[in-house]
Design a protein around this motif. Structure first.
Motif, PDB file in Angstrom:
ATOM      1  N   CYS A 261       0.859  -1.180   0.000  1.00 48.51           N
ATOM      2  CA  CYS A 261       0.000   0.000   0.000  1.00 48.51           C
ATOM      3  C   CYS A 261       0.901   1.237   0.000  1.00 48.51           C
ATOM      4  O   CYS A 261       2.126   1.121  -0.023  1.00 48.51           O
ATOM      5  CB  CYS A 261      -0.912  -0.022   1.228  1.00 48.51           C
TER       6      CYS A 261
ATOM      7  N   VAL B 190       0.850  -2.636   4.477  1.00 43.36           N
ATOM      8  CA  VAL B 190       0.359  -3.855   3.824  1.00 43.36           C
ATOM      9  C   VAL B 190       1.378  -4.265   2.774  1.00 43.36           C
ATOM     10  O   VAL B 190       1.700  -3.493   1.865  1.00 43.36           O
ATOM     11  CB  VAL B 190      -1.021  -3.629   3.161  1.00 43.36           C
TER      12      VAL B 190
ATOM     13  N   THR C 251       1.532  -9.372   5.177  1.00 42.81           N
ATOM     14  CA  THR C 251       0.685  -8.783   6.215  1.00 42.81           C
ATOM     15  C   THR C 251      -0.574  -9.640   6.292  1.00 42.81           C
ATOM     16  O   THR C 251      -1.233  -9.847   5.277  1.00 42.81           O
ATOM     17  CB  THR C 251       0.294  -7.334   5.846  1.00 42.81           C
TER      18      THR C 251
ATOM     19  N   LEU D  33      -4.301 -10.920   6.513  1.00 44.31           N
ATOM     20  CA  LEU D  33      -5.552 -10.285   6.088  1.00 44.31           C
ATOM     21  C   LEU D  33      -6.314  -9.682   7.269  1.00 44.31           C
ATOM     22  O   LEU D  33      -7.004  -8.678   7.107  1.00 44.31           O
ATOM     23  CB  LEU D  33      -6.453 -11.294   5.370  1.00 44.31           C
TER      24      LEU D  33
ATOM     25  N   GLU E  43      -5.298  -7.936   9.512  1.00 46.46           N
ATOM     26  CA  GLU E  43      -4.817  -6.590   9.830  1.00 46.46           C
ATOM     27  C   GLU E  43      -5.318  -5.540   8.845  1.00 46.46           C
ATOM     28  O   GLU E  43      -5.039  -4.354   9.006  1.00 46.46           O
ATOM     29  CB  GLU E  43      -3.286  -6.584   9.875  1.00 46.46           C
ATOM     30  N   LEU E  44      -6.057  -5.962   7.823  1.00 51.09           N
ATOM     31  CA  LEU E  44      -6.622  -5.042   6.836  1.00 51.09           C
ATOM     32  C   LEU E  44      -8.092  -4.806   7.136  1.00 51.09           C
ATOM     33  O   LEU E  44      -8.713  -5.551   7.905  1.00 51.09           O
ATOM     34  CB  LEU E  44      -6.474  -5.616   5.429  1.00 51.09           C
ATOM     35  N   THR E  45      -8.651  -3.784   6.541  1.00 50.65           N
ATOM     36  CA  THR E  45     -10.076  -3.513   6.640  1.00 50.65           C
ATOM     37  C   THR E  45     -10.735  -4.079   5.399  1.00 50.65           C
ATOM     38  O   THR E  45     -10.265  -3.852   4.280  1.00 50.65           O
ATOM     39  CB  THR E  45     -10.330  -1.997   6.721  1.00 50.65           C
TER      40      THR E  45
ATOM     41  N   TYR F  38     -10.054  -5.222   0.152  1.00 46.89           N
ATOM     42  CA  TYR F  38      -9.175  -5.121   1.315  1.00 46.89           C
ATOM     43  C   TYR F  38      -8.384  -3.820   1.255  1.00 46.89           C
ATOM     44  O   TYR F  38      -7.734  -3.535   0.262  1.00 46.89           O
ATOM     45  CB  TYR F  38      -8.236  -6.327   1.375  1.00 46.89           C
TER      46      TYR F  38
ATOM     47  N   CYS G 140      -5.815  -0.877   3.425  1.00 50.26           N
ATOM     48  CA  CYS G 140      -4.907  -0.600   4.525  1.00 50.26           C
ATOM     49  C   CYS G 140      -5.655   0.284   5.525  1.00 50.26           C
ATOM     50  O   CYS G 140      -6.214   1.317   5.141  1.00 50.26           O
ATOM     51  CB  CYS G 140      -3.658   0.128   4.016  1.00 50.26           C
TER      52      CYS G 140
END
Length: 126
Positions: free
Chosen positions: A9, A14, A52, A54, A56-58, A70, A72
């Motif tokens: 990102c 990410v 990273t 998944l 930990e992502l939005t 997905y 960051c």
């Protein structure tokens, strides 16, 4: 030729790798893709390696809730998405489910976007 690309990102929180032979970019005309402006390329699930997790992502889900975008949570960039399953109407017209990822090519290092042919995707509701 299969090549491994490093992806991230904007802020670098990410990180991921993709092994692919990138020969085109997809531009979809659905409402979310038009607004987002991502240029995507689809890869099978085994071609992705997540540095990273998944979790930990939005994730943003819409419509049938079968796909997910997905993002960051820090910088808001969408590096990849899980495409939605085809609707019953799309399946009747011959569409098959895709079990992989759509990568935002703008998030991959070393991809020459100016040299890739464009594949227009009709994603808007008719």
């Amino acid at each position: 030729m299969l090549k491994t690309y490093q992806g991230a990102c904007h802020c670098g929180a990410v990180r991921f790798q993709v092994s692919a032979e990138i020969d085109q970019m997809r531009i979809c005309d659905c409402s979310i893709c038009r607004m987002r402006g991502a240029l995507t390329f689809r890869v099978p699930g085994h071609a992705m390696r997540f540095m990273t997790p998944l979790e930990e992502l939005t994730a943003y889900r819409w419509g049938s809730m079968t796909g997910a975008d997905y993002f960051c949570p820090r910088c808001g960039i969408l590096p990849f998405r899980r495409p939605s399953d085809p609707t019953p109407e799309e399946r009747a017209a011959g569409a098959v489910p895709f079990e992989g990822w759509a990568i935002n090519l703008r998030c991959l290092a070393g991809v020459g976007l100016e040299n890739l042919p464009v594949r227009q995707i009709t994603g808007r509701l008719l």
